[in-house]
Design an enzyme around this catalytic site. Structure first.
Site, short mmCIF file in Angstrom:
data_model
loop_
_atom_site.label_atom_id
_atom_site.label_comp_id
_atom_site.label_asym_id
_atom_site.label_seq_id
_atom_site.Cartn_x
_atom_site.Cartn_y
_atom_site.Cartn_z
N TYR A 34 0.93 -1.18 0.12
CA TYR A 34 0.08 -0.03 -0.16
C TYR A 34 0.85 1.33 -0.13
O TYR A 34 1.62 1.40 0.81
CB TYR A 34 -0.78 -0.01 1.35
CG TYR A 34 -2.08 -1.09 1.30
CD1 TYR A 34 -2.16 -1.90 0.17
CD2 TYR A 34 -2.94 -1.46 2.32
CE1 TYR A 34 -3.21 -2.75 0.18
CE2 TYR A 34 -3.61 -2.35 2.41
CZ TYR A 34 -4.12 -2.95 1.22
OH TYR A 34 -5.07 -4.13 1.37
N SER A 85 -13.44 -4.20 0.95
CA SER A 85 -14.64 -3.45 0.45
C SER A 85 -15.78 -3.79 0.92
O SER A 85 -16.68 -4.16 0.13
CB SER A 85 -14.25 -3.77 -0.98
OG SER A 85 -12.83 -3.45 -1.42
N PRO A 86 -16.26 -3.74 2.29
CA PRO A 86 -17.43 -3.97 2.83
C PRO A 86 -18.39 -3.03 2.22
O PRO A 86 -19.80 -3.38 2.25
CB PRO A 86 -17.31 -4.16 4.35
CG PRO A 86 -16.15 -3.06 4.59
CD PRO A 86 -15.37 -3.31 3.22
N LEU A 87 -18.07 -1.71 1.79
CA LEU A 87 -19.12 -1.04 1.33
C LEU A 87 -19.17 -0.86 0.00
O LEU A 87 -19.46 0.21 -0.75
CB LEU A 87 -18.59 0.60 2.09
CG LEU A 87 -18.43 0.54 3.47
CD1 LEU A 87 -18.02 2.08 4.05
CD2 LEU A 87 -19.81 0.55 4.28
N ALA A 88 -18.46 -1.72 -0.74
CA ALA A 88 -18.51 -1.82 -2.02
C ALA A 88 -17.55 -0.70 -2.97
O ALA A 88 -18.28 -0.17 -3.61
CB ALA A 88 -19.72 -2.28 -3.01
N GLY A 133 -17.53 2.28 -1.46
CA GLY A 133 -18.24 3.39 -1.21
C GLY A 133 -19.76 3.19 -1.81
O GLY A 133 -20.76 4.07 -1.22
N LEU A 134 -20.23 2.49 -2.74
CA LEU A 134 -21.52 2.44 -2.97
C LEU A 134 -22.42 2.17 -2.03
O LEU A 134 -23.50 2.72 -1.76
CB LEU A 134 -21.77 1.09 -4.16
CG LEU A 134 -20.91 1.36 -5.25
CD1 LEU A 134 -21.25 -0.04 -6.18
CD2 LEU A 134 -21.50 2.44 -6.22
N GLY A 161 -23.42 5.14 -0.05
CA GLY A 161 -24.34 5.96 -0.67
C GLY A 161 -23.49 6.67 -1.94
O GLY A 161 -23.91 7.69 -2.64
N1 NAP Z 1 -6.63 -7.90 0.91
C1 NAP Z 1 -6.82 -7.10 -0.13
O1 NAP Z 1 -6.72 -7.75 -1.50
C2 NAP Z 1 -7.70 -6.03 0.01
C3 NAP Z 1 -7.96 -5.35 -1.16
C4 NAP Z 1 -8.73 -4.17 -1.10
C5 NAP Z 1 -8.89 -3.67 -0.06
N2 NAP Z 1 -8.25 -4.14 1.20
C6 NAP Z 1 -8.69 -3.71 2.40
O2 NAP Z 1 -9.82 -3.27 2.85
C7 NAP Z 1 -9.88 -2.03 3.22
C8 NAP Z 1 -10.96 -1.47 2.72
O3 NAP Z 1 -11.42 -1.27 1.20
P1 NAP Z 1 -11.91 -0.37 0.44
O4 NAP Z 1 -11.43 1.03 0.61
O5 NAP Z 1 -12.38 -1.08 -0.91
O6 NAP Z 1 -13.35 -0.31 1.34
P2 NAP Z 1 -14.89 0.20 1.37
O7 NAP Z 1 -15.19 0.31 2.87
O8 NAP Z 1 -15.82 -0.64 0.55
O9 NAP Z 1 -14.81 1.69 0.52
C9 NAP Z 1 -14.30 2.74 1.22
C10 NAP Z 1 -14.67 3.90 0.55
O10 NAP Z 1 -16.10 4.24 0.83
C11 NAP Z 1 -15.98 5.67 0.70
N3 NAP Z 1 -16.74 5.71 1.87
C12 NAP Z 1 -16.57 5.38 3.42
N4 NAP Z 1 -17.26 5.98 4.28
C13 NAP Z 1 -17.99 6.85 3.64
C14 NAP Z 1 -18.93 7.78 4.07
N5 NAP Z 1 -19.26 7.86 5.29
N6 NAP Z 1 -19.61 8.47 3.17
C15 NAP Z 1 -19.21 8.39 1.98
N7 NAP Z 1 -18.32 7.85 1.38
C16 NAP Z 1 -17.75 6.75 2.29
C17 NAP Z 1 -14.76 6.26 0.86
O11 NAP Z 1 -14.59 6.59 -0.59
P3 NAP Z 1 -13.65 7.97 -0.96
O12 NAP Z 1 -12.23 7.58 -0.23
O13 NAP Z 1 -13.59 7.96 -2.09
O14 NAP Z 1 -14.52 9.15 -0.42
C18 NAP Z 1 -13.75 5.07 1.27
O15 NAP Z 1 -12.64 5.34 0.59
C19 NAP Z 1 -8.70 -1.22 2.51
O16 NAP Z 1 -8.19 -0.23 2.91
C20 NAP Z 1 -7.56 -2.32 2.67
O17 NAP Z 1 -7.06 -2.47 4.08
C21 NAP Z 1 -7.84 -5.29 1.06
#
Ligand code: NAP
Length: 339
Positions: A88, A231-234, A236-237, A240
Site C-alpha cells: 500500500y 471493500s465491505p461498502l463496495a 463506497g456504493l 451512498g
Molecule cells: N486483501 C486485499 O487484497 C484487499 C483489497 C482491497 C482492500 N483491502 C483492505 O480493505 C480496506 C477497505 O477497502 P475499501 O477501501 O475498498 O473499502 P470500502 O469500505 O468498501 O470503501 C471505502 C470507501 O468508501 C467511501 N466511504 C467510506 N465511508 C463513507 C461515508 N461515510 N460516506 C461516503 N463515502 C464513504 C470512501 O470513498 P472516498 O475515499 O472516495 O471518499 C472510502 O474510501 C482497504 O483499506 C484495505 O485495508 C484489502
C-alpha cells in the site's frame, strides 16, 4: 420483531452486544456474533470491525495528510484493528500507521495491527526481509496478524508457510493468515502450516459483491478461520457514493472493473439505490445494513475511509443494528445477480 433500531453510542468499537437468542436461528440471517471473534489456537480475540489503510491507492501529499487525520480520528474513537500491507503506497501506509500509533502512545485496549506480505515476496528469505521491513516502517517489534496478500502459483506454498510458521514461533507475528485464497489454497496452506493455526482469510465480501466471501465461508467456519471482508461498502456504493450525479473517477473505474466496469456498474447502482431506499424507509444508515449483513455471518468487515467524518459516520452506522427482517430484505434486494 421491530424493524426500527435505535442508535447506540458511537464512541467505542469494543461494545458488548447481547445476542438476541442463544438458539440457532432458522432465518437465513443468523444471530449476530459477539463483538470480538475467537482467534484459533490463541487466547486473543479478533476485533469485529477494522479500518483499512489502503486509501484506495491514493498517495498524493494531500491524500496522505487526510489519511493521517482519518487514522487519528479512528484511534480517538476506539478503533483498534488496522489493516495495511507492504504494497500500500509502497510502504507509505505502514509508515503512516506506525507514526499514528506512536503519536497515540499506550492504547487500551491495544492496537491490533495486520499487515500483509506481497505475493512477490513469498520465498522464505525474501519473506523474512519483507516482514522486517514492515516492522521497521510500523515501528513495532511484532504484528498481531501477518497475511499472505494473495497466492502465487509459482512459489510452493510449503516454503511460504514454513517460514511464516517459523516467524510465528519466534514471536515476530502473533498469528498467520492469508488473503484472496480459495478453498483449495486454504486447504494446502493449512496442511503446510502444521501445528501453527491458519486464523484468517481476508477476501472481498459485501452485500453487493458476495461471491468470494460465500465461496469460502463454510470452509472457514468449519476450520475456525475468521473471514475478514475487504471493500465491505463496495468501495463506497454502500455508503451512498456515486448513486446520484457524481460518478466514479476514471482512475477508480480502471482500478476496479469488477465494480466500476461498464457491465457491472449499472446493475450495482440500481441495487444500491434500492438498498438506500430500504435504509431510508427503515430509518437506519445504509452502511449499517452493509456492515451488519456481514457481521451476522460472523464476518469481520474492514472499511476504508479517506476523511475523519467518514470514520465518524461509519462508526455511527456500526452502532445501529438493523432488525433481522431488514437484513433479510436487504439480502433479497441485493441478490439479483445471485438469483
Ligand atoms: N486483501 C486485499 O487484497 C484487499 C483489497 C482491497 C482492500 N483491502 C483492505 O480493505 C480496506 C477497505 O477497502 P475499501 O477501501 O475498498 O473499502 P470500502 O469500505 O468498501 O470503501 C471505502 C470507501 O468508501 C467511501 N466511504 C467510506 N465511508 C463513507 C461515508 N461515510 N460516506 C461516503 N463515502 C464513504 C470512501 O470513498 P472516498 O475515499 O472516495 O471518499 C472510502 O474510501 C482497504 O483499506 C484495505 O485495508 C484489502
Amino acid at each position: 420483531m421491530t424493524s426500527k433500531t435505535k442508535a447506540k453510542p458511537k464512541s467505542k468499537v469494543a461494545r458488548s452486544r447481547t445476542p438476541r437468542s442463544a438458539a440457532p436461528s432458522p432465518s437465513p440471517v443468523p444471530t449476530p456474533p459477539p463483538d470480538e471473534l475467537p482467534l484459533a489456537g490463541t487466547d486473543r480475540r479478533h476485533p469485529s470491525l477494522g479500518l483499512g489503510l489502503w486509501a484506495q491507492g491514493r498517495w498524493g501529499q494531500e491524500d496522505e495528510r487526510r489519511t493521517r487525520a482519518t487514522l487519528g480520528r479512528a484511534i480517538e474513537l476506539g478503533i483498534r484493528w488496522f489493516d495495511t500491507a507492504e504494497v500500500y503506497g509502497g510502504g507509505r501506509s505502514e509508515r503512516i500507521l506506525g507514526d499514528g500509533l506512536a503519536h497515540a502512545g499506550t492504547l487500551n485496549p491495544p492496537a491490533f495491527v495486520t499487515t500483509k506480505v506481497s505475493w512477490e515476496h513469498l520465498r522464505p528469505g525474501v519473506l523474512r526481509a519483507a516482514l522486517f521491513g514492515s516492522l521497521q516502517r510500523l515501528a513495532l517489534p511484532k504484528v498481531e496478524l501477518y497475511l499472505v496478500h494473495a497466492p502465487n502459483a509459482h512459489v510452493p506454498i510449503g516454503e511460504t508457510m514454513g517460514e511464516l510458521a517459523q516467524l510465528a514461533k519466534e514471536g515476530r507475528v502473533g498469528s498467520v493468515g492469508v488473503s484472496n485464497f480459495d478453498v483449495d489454497e486454504l486447504e494446502a496452506a493449512r496442511a503446510a502450516l502444521g501445528s501453527v493455526p491458519l486464523v484468517v482469510n481476508q477476501v472481498r465480501y459485501s452485500l453487493l459483491t458476495p461471491d468470494d466471501g460465500e465461496a469460502v465461508l463454510g470452509y472457514c467456519r468449519d476450520h475456525s478461520i475468521v473471514v475478514e471482508a475487504y471493500s465491505p461498502l463496495a468501495m463506497g456504493l454502500l455508503a451512498g457514493r456515486y448513486l446520484d450525479s457524481e460518478g466514479p473517477s476514471p482512475e477508480l473505474r480502471r482500478q476496479d472493473p469488477n465494480i466500476f466496469g461498464p457491465e457491472r456498474l449499472p446493475s450495482l447502482l440500481e441495487r444500491a439505490r434500492g438498498l438506500r431506499k430500504l435504509a431510508k424507509d427503515e430509518g437506519v444508515p445504509l452502511p449499517s445494513i452493509a456492515l451488519h449483513w456481514l457481521a451476522c455471518r460472523g464476518v469481520a468487515p474492514i472499511f476504508g475511509a479517506s476523511r475523519p467524518e467518514q470514520v465518524e459516520e461509519i462508526l455511527h452506522a456500526w452502532g445501529v443494528r438493523p432488525s433481522d427482517e431488514v437484513l433479510e430484505r436487504a439480502d433479497t434486494l441485493a441478490g439479483g445477480r445471485r438469483a
